[in-house]
Design a protein around this motif. Structure first.
Motif, short mmCIF file in Angstrom:
data_model
loop_
_atom_site.label_atom_id
_atom_site.label_comp_id
_atom_site.label_asym_id
_atom_site.label_seq_id
_atom_site.Cartn_x
_atom_site.Cartn_y
_atom_site.Cartn_z
N GLU A 1 -8.53 -21.67 40.42
CA GLU A 1 -7.40 -22.46 41.01
C GLU A 1 -6.22 -22.47 40.21
O GLU A 1 -5.22 -22.15 40.85
N ASP A 2 -6.28 -22.67 39.00
CA ASP A 2 -5.27 -22.69 37.97
C ASP A 2 -4.22 -21.60 38.11
O ASP A 2 -3.05 -21.22 38.20
N ASP B 1 -15.16 -19.08 37.38
CA ASP B 1 -15.11 -20.57 37.35
C ASP B 1 -13.88 -20.83 38.32
O ASP B 1 -12.80 -20.57 38.26
N ALA C 1 -13.75 -27.49 33.74
CA ALA C 1 -12.99 -28.50 34.31
C ALA C 1 -13.61 -28.76 35.81
O ALA C 1 -14.30 -27.57 36.30
N GLU C 2 -13.33 -29.59 36.47
CA GLU C 2 -13.47 -29.87 37.80
C GLU C 2 -12.72 -29.15 38.85
O GLU C 2 -11.52 -29.43 38.77
N PRO C 3 -13.00 -28.09 39.79
CA PRO C 3 -12.33 -27.64 40.85
C PRO C 3 -11.69 -28.72 41.65
O PRO C 3 -12.45 -29.71 41.83
N ARG C 4 -10.51 -28.59 42.34
CA ARG C 4 -9.93 -29.39 43.13
C ARG C 4 -9.87 -29.08 44.43
O ARG C 4 -9.69 -29.91 45.50
N ARG D 1 -21.34 -21.35 44.55
CA ARG D 1 -21.31 -21.84 43.12
C ARG D 1 -22.20 -21.27 42.12
O ARG D 1 -21.85 -21.11 40.91
N ARG E 1 -13.39 -23.03 25.82
CA ARG E 1 -13.47 -24.25 26.55
C ARG E 1 -14.56 -25.02 26.08
O ARG E 1 -15.55 -24.76 25.67
N ALA F 1 -12.54 -23.84 38.77
CA ALA F 1 -11.11 -24.52 38.13
C ALA F 1 -10.35 -23.80 37.66
O ALA F 1 -9.15 -23.77 37.94
N GLU F 2 -10.88 -22.89 36.73
CA GLU F 2 -9.97 -21.88 35.92
C GLU F 2 -9.10 -20.85 37.26
O GLU F 2 -8.24 -20.51 37.12
N ASP G 1 -12.10 -26.97 46.37
CA ASP G 1 -13.39 -26.33 46.61
C ASP G 1 -14.45 -27.03 47.94
O ASP G 1 -15.25 -26.70 47.69
#
Lengths: 188, 129
Positions: free
Chosen positions: A54-55, A49, A107-110, A120, A103, A51-52, A112
């Motif tokens: 990226e975090d 995923d 969430a939306e990735p920032r 994707r 979840r 968004a995850e 990408d």
């Protein structure tokens, strides 16, 4: 501009890491820019995923920065190898968090902007395929079968023995085969 | 105006020419490799995913976000060895002080007992003399 962007200079990130340890924050930018693509790929593939991923990756880089500043990187392994392990750990933490607290909605990735539609779709497929696997088995399978690491390097990234990696691979593949057989079985 | 037989003959001639022109068509070895890779990927979803995600990379804003996050909070100070000694030593200091006080009291009491015993002995000797 980092030396690596000129294409013909090989950057020894160990030297750059030493500069970060000495308090040179700008040197850390060089490490991030040099490694962000393979580490982003690793995180996205393990977590499945964006968004995850990226975090987890941001968390891993912050951990790496602190470790460098506190002198916890001894320079014996390559910086990339060392980062591989930190990112893998951050991804495992993310997968465990997801297991403990499922979840509600992705969430939306920032970051990408460079990710293709094909990638994707592939990540969604990967996440669905591996969803039922325990985090450690999932990570072992991704490291070896998707990232293409030899078992020895996968073991280093996971902080376990090569034998443990092989065991996880066997278990993960068996689980995937069983799942595939279930899907293909005619409905009674 | 040619009749249908003439047209067919012309078509046949064209097809024969094209057939001859393409008779030696062959792919090089890379084609075999590509087919084998594609076949393996079709059979193995993980290989397909690996190929599809091979170019994954974050955009440039990611680096800035990471640098902001990393440098925003100063790294926690490394715990010094003295910190550990102070933390664990607090209880030890109290216990040691109590033990020392008890030792002094015990010493004084024992000393008094010894003095009393000596005095008693001396008095006994004097009484005998």
């Amino acid at each position: 501009m980092g030396a690596e962007s000129r294409g013909h200079v090989i950057v020894d990130l160990r030297l750059v890491a030493a500069r970060v340890a000495g308090g040179d924050d700008a040197a850390f930018r060089q490490i991030v820019e040099h490694t962000r693509a393979p580490m982003y790929r690793l995180a996205a593939r393990v977590v499945g995923d964006l968004a995850e991923a990226e975090d987890a990756l941001q968390e891993a880089f912050v951990d790496a920065y602190r470790a460098l500043r506190e002198g916890r990187y001894d320079g014996r392994s390559k910086v990339e190898t060392w980062l591989y392990r930190i990112v893998t750990n951050a991804c495992l933490d993310a997968l465990r968090r997801r297991r403990d607290t499922p979840r509600e909605a992705p969430a939306e990735p920032r970051f990408d902007g460079l990710v293709s539609a094909e990638a994707r779709v592939a990540l969604r497929e990967l996440d669905a395929l591996l969803a039922a696997l325990p985090p450690q088995d999932r990570a072992a399978l991704v490291l070896v079968a998707v990232e293409g690491l030899p078992a020895k390097e996968a073991a280093a990234a996971l902080g376990c023995s090569e034998g443990a990696v092989e065991q996880r691979l066997v278990r993960a593949r068996a689980a995937l085969r069983a799942r595939q057989t279930e899907k293909e079985a005619p409905h009674a | 105006m040619p009749d249908r037989d003439d047209e067919r003959t012309e078509l046949d001639r064209d097809l024969a020419r094209l057939a001859a022109a393409t008779a030696r068509l062959d792919a090089d070895d890379r084609f075999t490799e590509a087919v084998l890779r594609a076949a393996a990927a079709a059979d193995d979803p993980l290989a397909r995913v690996a190929r599809a995600t091979g170019d994954l990379a974050p955009d440039a804003a990611f680096t800035e976000a990471v640098l902001r996050a990393a440098t925003a909070a100063p790294p926690p100070a490394r715990p010094a060895m003295a910190d550990g000694i102070v933390r664990s030593g607090r209880a030890a200091i109290v216990v040691t002080a109590l033990a020392a006080a008890a030792s002094v009291l015990f010493f004084l009491r024992t000393q008094r007992d010894v003095d009393t015993a000596i005095l008693a002995s001396v008095e006994t000797l004097e009484a005998i003399e």
